[in-house]
Motif scaffolding. Structure first.
Motif, PDB file in Angstrom:
ATOM      1  N   ARG A  18       0.460   0.535 -17.384  1.00 61.39           N
ATOM      2  CA  ARG A  18      -0.972   0.555 -17.666  1.00 61.39           C
ATOM      3  C   ARG A  18      -1.669  -0.616 -16.963  1.00 61.39           C
ATOM      4  O   ARG A  18      -2.750  -0.465 -16.387  1.00 61.39           O
ATOM      5  CB  ARG A  18      -1.217   0.505 -19.180  1.00 61.39           C
ATOM      6  CG  ARG A  18      -2.677   0.705 -19.582  1.00 61.39           C
ATOM      7  CD  ARG A  18      -2.810   0.619 -21.099  1.00 61.39           C
ATOM      8  NE  ARG A  18      -2.065   1.683 -21.757  1.00 61.39           N
ATOM      9  CZ  ARG A  18      -2.540   2.886 -21.999  1.00 61.39           C
ATOM     10  NH1 ARG A  18      -3.771   3.203 -21.610  1.00 61.39           N
ATOM     11  NH2 ARG A  18      -1.809   3.795 -22.626  1.00 61.39           N
ATOM     12  N   ASN A  19      -1.065  -1.798 -17.010  1.00 62.39           N
ATOM     13  CA  ASN A  19      -1.641  -2.967 -16.332  1.00 62.39           C
ATOM     14  C   ASN A  19      -1.766  -2.725 -14.831  1.00 62.39           C
ATOM     15  O   ASN A  19      -2.754  -3.103 -14.198  1.00 62.39           O
ATOM     16  CB  ASN A  19      -0.782  -4.203 -16.588  1.00 62.39           C
ATOM     17  CG  ASN A  19      -0.961  -4.762 -17.984  1.00 62.39           C
ATOM     18  OD1 ASN A  19      -1.964  -4.484 -18.645  1.00 62.39           O
ATOM     19  ND2 ASN A  19      -0.010  -5.558 -18.434  1.00 62.39           N
ATOM     20  N   ALA A  20      -0.740  -2.105 -14.262  1.00 61.24           N
ATOM     21  CA  ALA A  20      -0.777  -1.823 -12.821  1.00 61.24           C
ATOM     22  C   ALA A  20      -1.873  -0.820 -12.486  1.00 61.24           C
ATOM     23  O   ALA A  20      -2.565  -0.954 -11.470  1.00 61.24           O
ATOM     24  CB  ALA A  20       0.584  -1.301 -12.361  1.00 61.24           C
ATOM     25  N   MET A  22      -4.655  -0.310 -14.213  1.00 58.77           N
ATOM     26  CA  MET A  22      -5.949  -0.953 -14.393  1.00 58.77           C
ATOM     27  C   MET A  22      -6.275  -1.859 -13.204  1.00 58.77           C
ATOM     28  O   MET A  22      -7.426  -1.945 -12.770  1.00 58.77           O
ATOM     29  CB  MET A  22      -5.970  -1.750 -15.692  1.00 58.77           C
ATOM     30  CG  MET A  22      -5.916  -0.890 -16.951  1.00 58.77           C
ATOM     31  SD  MET A  22      -7.243   0.349 -17.034  1.00 58.77           S
ATOM     32  CE  MET A  22      -8.676  -0.734 -17.098  1.00 58.77           C
ATOM     33  N   GLU A  23      -5.256  -2.521 -12.665  1.00 55.99           N
ATOM     34  CA  GLU A  23      -5.443  -3.349 -11.479  1.00 55.99           C
ATOM     35  C   GLU A  23      -5.909  -2.501 -10.299  1.00 55.99           C
ATOM     36  O   GLU A  23      -6.802  -2.903  -9.532  1.00 55.99           O
ATOM     37  CB  GLU A  23      -4.123  -4.051 -11.139  1.00 55.99           C
ATOM     38  CG  GLU A  23      -4.141  -4.878  -9.870  1.00 55.99           C
ATOM     39  CD  GLU A  23      -2.768  -5.455  -9.553  1.00 55.99           C
ATOM     40  OE1 GLU A  23      -2.654  -6.688  -9.505  1.00 55.99           O
ATOM     41  OE2 GLU A  23      -1.807  -4.654  -9.363  1.00 55.99           O
ATOM     42  N   ASP A  24      -5.328  -1.312 -10.158  1.00 56.04           N
ATOM     43  CA  ASP A  24      -5.623  -0.464  -9.008  1.00 56.04           C
ATOM     44  C   ASP A  24      -6.936   0.301  -9.171  1.00 56.04           C
ATOM     45  O   ASP A  24      -7.695   0.476  -8.206  1.00 56.04           O
ATOM     46  CB  ASP A  24      -4.471   0.524  -8.783  1.00 56.04           C
ATOM     47  CG  ASP A  24      -4.412   1.039  -7.349  1.00 56.04           C
ATOM     48  OD1 ASP A  24      -4.668   0.243  -6.421  1.00 56.04           O
ATOM     49  OD2 ASP A  24      -4.110   2.225  -7.159  1.00 56.04           O
ATOM     50  N   GLY A  26      -9.495  -0.601 -11.029  1.00 52.91           N
ATOM     51  CA  GLY A  26     -10.649  -1.479 -11.105  1.00 52.91           C
ATOM     52  C   GLY A  26     -11.568  -1.118 -12.261  1.00 52.91           C
ATOM     53  O   GLY A  26     -11.179  -0.442 -13.217  1.00 52.91           O
ATOM     54  N   SER A  27     -12.808  -1.556 -12.162  1.00 57.39           N
ATOM     55  CA  SER A  27     -13.747  -1.381 -13.274  1.00 57.39           C
ATOM     56  C   SER A  27     -14.470  -0.046 -13.252  1.00 57.39           C
ATOM     57  O   SER A  27     -15.132   0.328 -14.229  1.00 57.39           O
ATOM     58  CB  SER A  27     -14.777  -2.515 -13.258  1.00 57.39           C
ATOM     59  OG  SER A  27     -15.480  -2.518 -12.020  1.00 57.39           O
ATOM     60  N   VAL A 106       0.130   3.588  -7.528  1.00 47.93           N
ATOM     61  CA  VAL A 106       0.922   2.875  -8.529  1.00 47.93           C
ATOM     62  C   VAL A 106       2.289   3.539  -8.699  1.00 47.93           C
ATOM     63  O   VAL A 106       3.322   2.864  -8.762  1.00 47.93           O
ATOM     64  CB  VAL A 106       0.170   2.800  -9.870  1.00 47.93           C
ATOM     65  CG1 VAL A 106       1.090   2.306 -10.988  1.00 47.93           C
ATOM     66  CG2 VAL A 106      -1.040   1.878  -9.744  1.00 47.93           C
ATOM     67  N   ASN A 109       4.352   2.671  -5.667  1.00 47.03           N
ATOM     68  CA  ASN A 109       4.734   1.257  -5.655  1.00 47.03           C
ATOM     69  C   ASN A 109       5.936   1.007  -6.559  1.00 47.03           C
ATOM     70  O   ASN A 109       6.887   0.314  -6.179  1.00 47.03           O
ATOM     71  CB  ASN A 109       3.558   0.386  -6.103  1.00 47.03           C
ATOM     72  CG  ASN A 109       2.512   0.199  -5.021  1.00 47.03           C
ATOM     73  OD1 ASN A 109       2.708   0.592  -3.876  1.00 47.03           O
ATOM     74  ND2 ASN A 109       1.390  -0.389  -5.391  1.00 47.03           N
TER      75      ASN A 109
END
Length: 284
Positions: A18-20, A22-24, A26-27, A106, A109
Motif C-alpha cells: 500500500r505504501n508503494a 501511494m508513493e506511485d 501520488g495525491s 508497483v 517493481n
C-alpha cells in the motif's frame, strides 16, 4: 521447483505494498490513464519473463493489483519459489484497463526485484551442493522491505538470519569493544539472557575463537572476514561444539571454497543489497 511455500497472509504484506502504491499514485492518482483511457475499458494483460529466473514477488504483485481494484481477475501461473524461462507468462490479469495500468509499475517493481533476490540466492545455494553449509541472508535489506526481501531468499532456497535486533543475541566486534572484551560480554549474556534466546558471537581471529571456546556461553560463532585456510582451522577448533557461520567478503566465486571448509552457515549481505533485478514486463 525449489520448494513449495505457504504464502504469508496478505494482511501482513498489504501495508508494504500500500505504501508503494501511494508513493506511485501520488495525491491525485494516475492522471495519464484517467485522461486517455475510457473508464469502462476492459483488457487482459500478461506478466511475462524477459529472462529466466526464480519467481518471487508474485504474491506481492497480485496484492498490488487487488489493492488498486479488487474486481480484477488475477491468475498466477508461476508461484513464488518456482523456476521460469525467458518468454514464460507468470501471471494473467484481466478487468478494468485503467486499474491494471495504475498498478503495473508497483507490481513489476516488486516482482522483478524479489525474483532477482531469489535467483541470486539459488545460484549461491547451487554452489554449496554436497556440503552441510546453508546460505543465509543478513539485515542488509532495503529499509521497509525486509520482510519481502527475506521471503525472496527463502524462495531461492536460502535461509533467513535475524529478522530484527530482537530475534536473537548477536555480539559483534563493537559490542565486544564497548563491553571491554570477550569475557565480559559472555559473562553478561549468561546472567541476563533468556534461556529461549540463542547467542551468537563474532570473532575475526583464532585467538578470540579459542577464548570463546574456553569461556562458553555461545551457541553460534560468526567467523568474520577469514580466508578459507583460516576458516578451515576455525571449524577444526570448534569441532562441533558450536555452530559456525562464515561472513564477510562472501561472493559467488568463493562460495564453493567456503562451503568446503565445513562451516554450517554462510551469510551474504549481497543476496539482498546487490541482486540484479530480473527483467519482467506487462504486455496488453
Amino acid at each position: 521447483m525449489l520448494m513449495s511455500f505457504a504464502p504469508l497472509p496478505d494482511l501482513i504484506l498489504e501495508p508494504i505494498i500500500r505504501n508503494a502504491l501511494m508513493e506511485d499514485l501520488g495525491s491525485y492518482g494516475d492522471v495519464t490513464t484517467r485522461a486517455v483511457v475510457p473508464h469502462n475499458t476492459r483488457y487482459s494483460a500478461r506478466l511475462i519473463a524477459r529472462e529466466a529466473g526464480i519467481a518471487s514477488g508474485m504474491q506481492t504483485a497480485a496484492i498490488a493489483f487487488r489493492l488498486v481494484d479488487p474486481a480484477l481477475t488475477i491468475k498466477c501461473l508461476v508461484p513464488d519459489g518456482m523456476t521460469f524461462t525467458k518468454g514464460q507468462t507468470l501471471m494473467e490479469i484481466s478487468g478494468n484497463a485503467g486499474s491494471i495500468l495504475s498498478g503495473e509499475r508497483v507490481a513489476l517493481n516488486f516482482a522483478g526485484r524479489l525474483s532477482g533476490i531469489a535467483t541470486m540466492t539459488a545460484a549461491f545455494v547451487e554452489n554449496t551442493r554436497g556440503t552441510c553449509a546453508r546460505i543465509t541472508c543478513t539485515r542488509k535489506t532495503t529499509p521497509g522491505l525486509r520482510l519481502v526481501e527475506k521471503q525472496a531468499v527463502l524462495h531461492g532456497g536460502g535461509f533467513n538470519h535475524r529478522y530484527s535486533l530482537s530475534d536473537a543475541i548477536l555480539i559483534k566486534d563493537n559490542h565486544i569493544a564497548a563491553a571491554g572484551g570477550v569475557g565480559n560480554v559472555l559473562s553478561a549474556v549468561r546472567t541476563t539472557a533468556s534461556h529461549m534466546m540463542k547467542v551468537e558471537i563474532e570473532v575475526d581471529q583464532l585467538e578470540q575463537l579459542a577464548e570463546v571456546l574456553e569461556l562458553g556461553g555461545a551457541d553460534v560463532v560468526l567467523l568474520d572476514n577469514m580466508d578459507n585456510e583460516t576458516l578451515k582451522k576455525a571449524v577444526d577448533m570448534v569441532n562441533g561444539r558450536l555452530k559456525t557461520e562464515a561472513s564477510g567478503n562472501v561472493t559467488i566465486d568463493r562460495i564453493s571454497a567456503i562451503a568446503a571448509t565445513g562451516v554450517d552457515y554462510i551469510s551474504a549481505g549481497a543476496l539482498t543489497h546487490s541482486a540484479k533485478t530480473v527483467d519482467l514486463g506487462l504486455d496488453f
